[in-house]
Write a protein that holds these residues in place. Structure first.
Motif, PDB file in Angstrom:
ATOM      1  N   TYR A 161     -10.458  -4.807  -8.314  1.00 25.60           N
ATOM      2  CA  TYR A 161     -10.021  -3.970  -7.999  1.00 25.60           C
ATOM      3  C   TYR A 161     -10.097  -2.424  -8.094  1.00 25.60           C
ATOM      4  CZ  TYR A 161      -6.628  -7.854  -7.839  1.00 25.60           C
ATOM      5  OH  TYR A 161      -6.045  -8.667  -7.747  1.00 25.60           O
ATOM      6  N   TRP A 162     -11.348  -1.900  -8.644  1.00 23.48           N
ATOM      7  CA  TRP A 162     -11.254  -0.120  -9.119  1.00 23.48           C
ATOM      8  C   TRP A 162     -13.431  -0.586  -9.538  1.00 23.48           C
ATOM      9  CZ3 TRP A 162     -11.600   1.638 -13.735  1.00 23.48           C
ATOM     10  CH2 TRP A 162     -11.414   1.112 -15.590  1.00 23.48           C
ATOM     11  N   THR A 217      -5.241  -3.397 -14.735  1.00 26.86           N
ATOM     12  CA  THR A 217      -5.293  -3.323 -13.317  1.00 26.86           C
ATOM     13  C   THR A 217      -5.124  -4.377 -12.240  1.00 26.86           C
ATOM     14  OG1 THR A 217      -7.421  -3.632 -12.725  1.00 26.86           O
ATOM     15  CG2 THR A 217      -6.284  -1.701 -12.959  1.00 26.86           C
ATOM     16  N   ASN A 243     -12.461   6.741  -6.733  1.00 20.46           N
ATOM     17  CA  ASN A 243     -11.392   6.422  -6.086  1.00 20.46           C
ATOM     18  C   ASN A 243     -11.324   5.293  -5.369  1.00 20.46           C
ATOM     19  OD1 ASN A 243     -12.447   7.598  -3.466  1.00 20.46           O
ATOM     20  ND2 ASN A 243     -12.143   9.407  -3.605  1.00 20.46           N
ATOM     21  N   GLU A 244      -9.882   5.069  -4.989  1.00 17.13           N
ATOM     22  CA  GLU A 244      -9.993   3.341  -4.324  1.00 17.13           C
ATOM     23  C   GLU A 244     -11.163   3.189  -3.192  1.00 17.13           C
ATOM     24  OE1 GLU A 244      -6.586   0.861  -1.514  1.00 17.13           O
ATOM     25  OE2 GLU A 244      -6.054   2.027  -4.209  1.00 17.13           O
ATOM     26  N   LYS A 256       1.002  -1.064  -0.247  1.00 17.49           N
ATOM     27  CA  LYS A 256      -0.031   0.059  -0.196  1.00 17.49           C
ATOM     28  C   LYS A 256       1.084   0.953  -0.110  1.00 17.49           C
ATOM     29  CE  LYS A 256      -4.272  -1.901   2.280  1.00 17.49           C
ATOM     30  NZ  LYS A 256      -5.067  -1.472   1.184  1.00 17.49           N
ATOM     31  N   ARG A 267      -2.990   3.258  -1.020  1.00 15.78           N
ATOM     32  CA  ARG A 267      -3.446   2.412  -3.066  1.00 15.78           C
ATOM     33  C   ARG A 267      -2.853   2.068  -2.470  1.00 15.78           C
ATOM     34  NH1 ARG A 267      -6.793   6.184  -2.097  1.00 15.78           N
ATOM     35  NH2 ARG A 267      -7.557   8.052  -3.317  1.00 15.78           N
ATOM     36  N   THR A 268      -3.336   0.788  -3.774  1.00 13.21           N
ATOM     37  CA  THR A 268      -3.039  -0.959  -3.017  1.00 13.21           C
ATOM     38  C   THR A 268      -2.220  -1.236  -4.838  1.00 13.21           C
ATOM     39  OG1 THR A 268      -4.756  -1.628  -1.745  1.00 13.21           O
ATOM     40  CG2 THR A 268      -3.807  -3.268  -2.257  1.00 13.21           C
ATOM     41  N   HIS A 275     -14.829   3.420  -3.618  1.00 13.18           N
ATOM     42  CA  HIS A 275     -14.430   1.374  -3.796  1.00 13.18           C
ATOM     43  C   HIS A 275     -14.379   0.855  -3.154  1.00 13.18           C
ATOM     44  CE1 HIS A 275     -12.608  -1.572  -5.578  1.00 13.18           C
ATOM     45  NE2 HIS A 275     -13.256  -2.349  -6.161  1.00 13.18           N
ATOM     46  N   LYS A 276     -13.795   0.887  -2.215  1.00 13.18           N
ATOM     47  CA  LYS A 276     -13.449  -0.119  -1.123  1.00 13.18           C
ATOM     48  C   LYS A 276     -15.153  -0.037   0.099  1.00 13.18           C
ATOM     49  CE  LYS A 276      -9.079   0.172   0.370  1.00 13.18           C
ATOM     50  NZ  LYS A 276      -7.894   0.671   1.454  1.00 13.18           N
TER      51      LYS A 276
END
Length: 248
Positions: free
Chosen positions: A224-225, A120, A230-231, A44, A57-58, A234-235
């Protein structure tokens, strides 16, 4: 496994793997105690923000050598904090990194395999293919933005690569599924490894779970996205989706 540790790494070099895939090599003394054999695991990147929060960000560890990690960035423009950093990073720049997180490898106990992913997840799929036994067979459906993004990958001879050109990633949730449906299904137990944009993932997941010949233990599928998010956003959506799917 020990608790992931954050460490300050430095940029050793960077290069374009393909037109829209940028590789950044990280190193430094802080990698001295980094665990070995972590390719396909994740780290990360930790960025400061204006309001004092940490932005994480992963990214997948594409290759690992003594005192060096290669990380590939799929470039969807310059809007994301990680891509913005990678495009501007210079040799000697420092970045805080957390991890490593668990490796994501396909089940090798099955008779054959299907990999599905976009740019990705191409780094993780590339590691999986390179580590397969030579007798492995099946397919890898790989979506890239342009023909110039097609890579030469190390793989068993009987894993057939199918490259899909999509200049607008994330805008057609059925594209990867349509190519999966067109595959000739082989005999025996199949293992599935799929990771891509959120909407495409949901379409693939529904298809694989409807098939009686896909064992749950041989199915890895993840987003993954998500297009337009944004991440962090998305999470949240990914967590809600997992909760609903687990209780369905």
């Amino acid at each position: 496994m020990s608790k992931p540790t954050s460490r300050l790494l430095k940029v050793i070099r960077k290069e374009y793997v393909t037109a829209n895939m940028l590789r950044v090599t990280l190193g430094g003394e802080a990698l001295a105690d980094f665990p070995e054999d972590q390719e396909s695991g994740y780290i990360k990147f930790i960025f400061p923000s204006a309001d004092g929060r940490r932005l994480m960000r992963t990214y997948t560890i594409r290759q690992q050598r003594q005192h060096e990690l290669d990380v590939d960035f799929a470039l969807h423009g310059d809007s994301g904090v990680a891509c913005h950093w990678a495009l501007r990073a210079q040799t000697g720049d420092q970045i805080k990194v957390g991890g490593p997180g668990p490796k994501k490898r396909i089940s090798e106990s099955a008779d054959w395999m299907i990999f599905v992913g976009d740019m990705t997840s191409l780094p993780a799929i590339s590691v999986n293919l390179a580590h397969l036994p030579s007798e492995s067979k099946g397919y890898a459906i790989l979506e890239v933005q342009t023909e110039a993004d097609i890579q030469t990958l190390q793989k068993p001879d009987d894993i057939e690569l199918k490259w899909i050109i999509n200049p607008t990633p994330g805008q057609n949730s059925q594209s990867l599924l349509e190519h999966v449906k067109a595959l000739k299904w082989l005999d025996g137990n199949v293992a599935i490894w799929a990771a891509c944009e959120f909407s495409s993932m949901r379409a693939l997941r529904a298809f694989f779970k409807e098939r009686s010949d896909v064992e749950r233990g041989n199915l890895y599928i993840s987003s993954y996205w998500k297009h337009g998010l944004n991440e962090d956003q998305h999470k949240l959506e990914k967590r809600e989706d997992l909760d609903k799917n687990d209780t369905a």
